[in-house]
Write a protein that holds these residues in place. Structure first.
Motif, PDB file in Angstrom:
ATOM      1  N   GLU A  73       0.823  -1.206   0.000  1.00  0.00           N
ATOM      2  CA  GLU A  73       0.000   0.000   0.000  1.00  0.00           C
ATOM      3  C   GLU A  73       0.862   1.264   0.000  1.00  0.00           C
ATOM      4  N   VAL A  74       1.927   1.258   0.773  1.00  0.00           N
ATOM      5  CA  VAL A  74       2.831   2.411   0.830  1.00  0.00           C
ATOM      6  C   VAL A  74       3.509   2.598  -0.525  1.00  0.00           C
ATOM      7  N   GLU A  75       3.966   1.509  -1.132  1.00  0.00           N
ATOM      8  CA  GLU A  75       4.621   1.602  -2.437  1.00  0.00           C
ATOM      9  C   GLU A  75       3.642   2.071  -3.508  1.00  0.00           C
ATOM     10  N   ALA A  76       2.400   1.629  -3.449  1.00  0.00           N
ATOM     11  CA  ALA A  76       1.387   2.064  -4.417  1.00  0.00           C
ATOM     12  C   ALA A  76       1.103   3.553  -4.260  1.00  0.00           C
ATOM     13  N   ALA A  77       1.043   4.026  -3.025  1.00  0.00           N
ATOM     14  CA  ALA A  77       0.819   5.456  -2.785  1.00  0.00           C
ATOM     15  C   ALA A  77       1.978   6.280  -3.335  1.00  0.00           C
ATOM     16  N   ARG A  78       3.190   5.802  -3.135  1.00  0.00           N
ATOM     17  CA  ARG A  78       4.364   6.508  -3.678  1.00  0.00           C
ATOM     18  C   ARG A  78       4.313   6.549  -5.202  1.00  0.00           C
ATOM     19  N   ALA A  79       3.912   5.451  -5.814  1.00  0.00           N
ATOM     20  CA  ALA A  79       3.817   5.396  -7.278  1.00  0.00           C
ATOM     21  C   ALA A  79       2.753   6.375  -7.785  1.00  0.00           C
ATOM     22  N   ARG A  80       1.622   6.443  -7.103  1.00  0.00           N
ATOM     23  CA  ARG A  80       0.578   7.400  -7.497  1.00  0.00           C
ATOM     24  C   ARG A  80       1.078   8.833  -7.373  1.00  0.00           C
ATOM     25  N   GLU A  81       1.834   9.106  -6.303  1.00  0.00           N
ATOM     26  CA  GLU A  81       2.386  10.445  -6.101  1.00  0.00           C
ATOM     27  C   GLU A  81       3.374  10.800  -7.208  1.00  0.00           C
ATOM     28  N   ARG A  82       4.255   9.865  -7.546  1.00  0.00           N
ATOM     29  CA  ARG A  82       5.199  10.113  -8.646  1.00  0.00           C
ATOM     30  C   ARG A  82       4.469  10.354  -9.956  1.00  0.00           C
ATOM     31  N   SER A  83       3.435   9.568 -10.194  1.00  0.00           N
ATOM     32  CA  SER A  83       2.660   9.716 -11.424  1.00  0.00           C
ATOM     33  C   SER A  83       1.955  11.085 -11.474  1.00  0.00           C
ATOM     34  N   ALA A  84       1.411  11.499 -10.349  1.00  0.00           N
ATOM     35  CA  ALA A  84       0.738  12.791 -10.298  1.00  0.00           C
ATOM     36  C   ALA A  84       1.701  13.932 -10.581  1.00  0.00           C
TER      37      ALA A  84
END
Length: 88
Positions: A73-84
């Protein structure tokens, strides 16, 4: 190589068989250059996916690390942040 292949090592819980198969399928699709093989090549394609999945499972079982397992979940949130940030 292929953006759809995700890192599978050192997660809690460990990568599932479905995740390993999906990564193997993406790899074989990329290498073969086709997303859906012809009927004539389907057997070879399926054998390649199974072989890559098996090799991946063996690799993941053999790897050793001293780092704490990462949280999906933490890694997915980081990926979403990078994508944004990238596509903002």
């Amino acid at each position: 190589m292929c953006r759809n292949i995700r890192q599978l090592h050192n997660f809690a819980p460990p990568a599932s068989g479905e995740e390993v198969h999906a990564a193997a399928l993406q790899y074989v699709r990329k290498v073969s250059g086709s997303t859906a093989p012809s009927q004539r090549n389907a057997e070879a394609f399926d054998r390649a996916v199974a072989a890559v999945a098996l090799a991946t499972e063996e690799l993941l079982a053999s790897l050793v690390t001293t780092a704490a397992p990462r949280d999906r979940e933490v890694e997915a949130a980081r990926a979403r942040e990078r994508s944004a940030r990238r596509f903002a």
